[in-house]
Design a protein around this motif. Structure first.
Motif, PDB file in Angstrom:
ATOM      1  N   LYS A  98      45.439 -13.830  17.765  1.00  0.00           N
ATOM      2  CA  LYS A  98      46.546 -13.352  17.539  1.00  0.00           C
ATOM      3  C   LYS A  98      47.446 -14.009  16.679  1.00  0.00           C
ATOM      4  O   LYS A  98      47.713 -15.391  17.120  1.00  0.00           O
ATOM      5  CB  LYS A  98      47.453 -12.598  18.592  1.00  0.00           C
ATOM      6  N   ALA A  99      48.236 -13.407  15.682  1.00  0.00           N
ATOM      7  CA  ALA A  99      49.244 -14.289  14.806  1.00  0.00           C
ATOM      8  C   ALA A  99      50.507 -14.896  15.592  1.00  0.00           C
ATOM      9  O   ALA A  99      51.216 -13.788  16.469  1.00  0.00           O
ATOM     10  CB  ALA A  99      49.639 -13.647  13.687  1.00  0.00           C
ATOM     11  N   PRO A 100      51.047 -15.840  15.520  1.00  0.00           N
ATOM     12  CA  PRO A 100      52.170 -16.339  16.366  1.00  0.00           C
ATOM     13  C   PRO A 100      53.337 -15.293  15.980  1.00  0.00           C
ATOM     14  O   PRO A 100      53.336 -14.902  14.780  1.00  0.00           O
ATOM     15  CB  PRO A 100      52.316 -17.802  16.083  1.00  0.00           C
ATOM     16  N   VAL A 101      54.153 -15.092  16.986  1.00  0.00           N
ATOM     17  CA  VAL A 101      55.233 -14.309  16.944  1.00  0.00           C
ATOM     18  C   VAL A 101      56.551 -14.875  16.893  1.00  0.00           C
ATOM     19  O   VAL A 101      56.674 -15.816  17.890  1.00  0.00           O
ATOM     20  CB  VAL A 101      55.486 -12.844  17.761  1.00  0.00           C
ATOM     21  N   GLU A 102      57.653 -14.885  15.934  1.00  0.00           N
ATOM     22  CA  GLU A 102      58.708 -15.779  16.198  1.00  0.00           C
ATOM     23  C   GLU A 102      59.858 -14.663  17.021  1.00  0.00           C
ATOM     24  O   GLU A 102      59.931 -13.561  16.644  1.00  0.00           O
ATOM     25  CB  GLU A 102      59.187 -15.877  14.608  1.00  0.00           C
TER      26      GLU A 102
END
Length: 91
Positions: free
Chosen positions: A18-22
């Motif tokens: 999963k793409a990192p979430v800010e």
């Protein structure tokens, strides 16, 4: 057996990272802060009241058990025996 090995490989290959979430946290100010604090205090007081009533209920039933009070065998009814009351129609 050959089919099972293929299924395992397919399962292992389909996992994507999963793409990192800010996450940005905005500080609360004034009215928002008071609202959040009041909501937290209200929830805490509600749970305190709930647990207090639960303690009282538990103590009451423990006393009944110690006194060896038998439970009622007669079923309660929302409709008492006898003739129903005469009601006038609402206008």
């Amino acid at each position: 057996m050959r089919m099972l090995r293929h299924l395992l490989l397919v399962e292992m290959e389909t996992r994507d990272e999963k793409a990192p979430v800010e996450v940005r946290i905005a500080p609360l100010s004034g009215r928002e802060l008071v609202t959040e604090v009041a909501g937290g205090v209200g929830r805490a007081l509600g749970l305190t009241l709930f647990w207090g009533l639960e303690i009282i209920r538990d103590a009451y039933f423990r006393i009944l058990d110690r006194m060896n009070v038998r439970p009622r065998h007669k079923r309660a009814s929302a409709f008492p025996p006898g003739q129903p009351r005469k009601r006038t129609p609402a206008a």
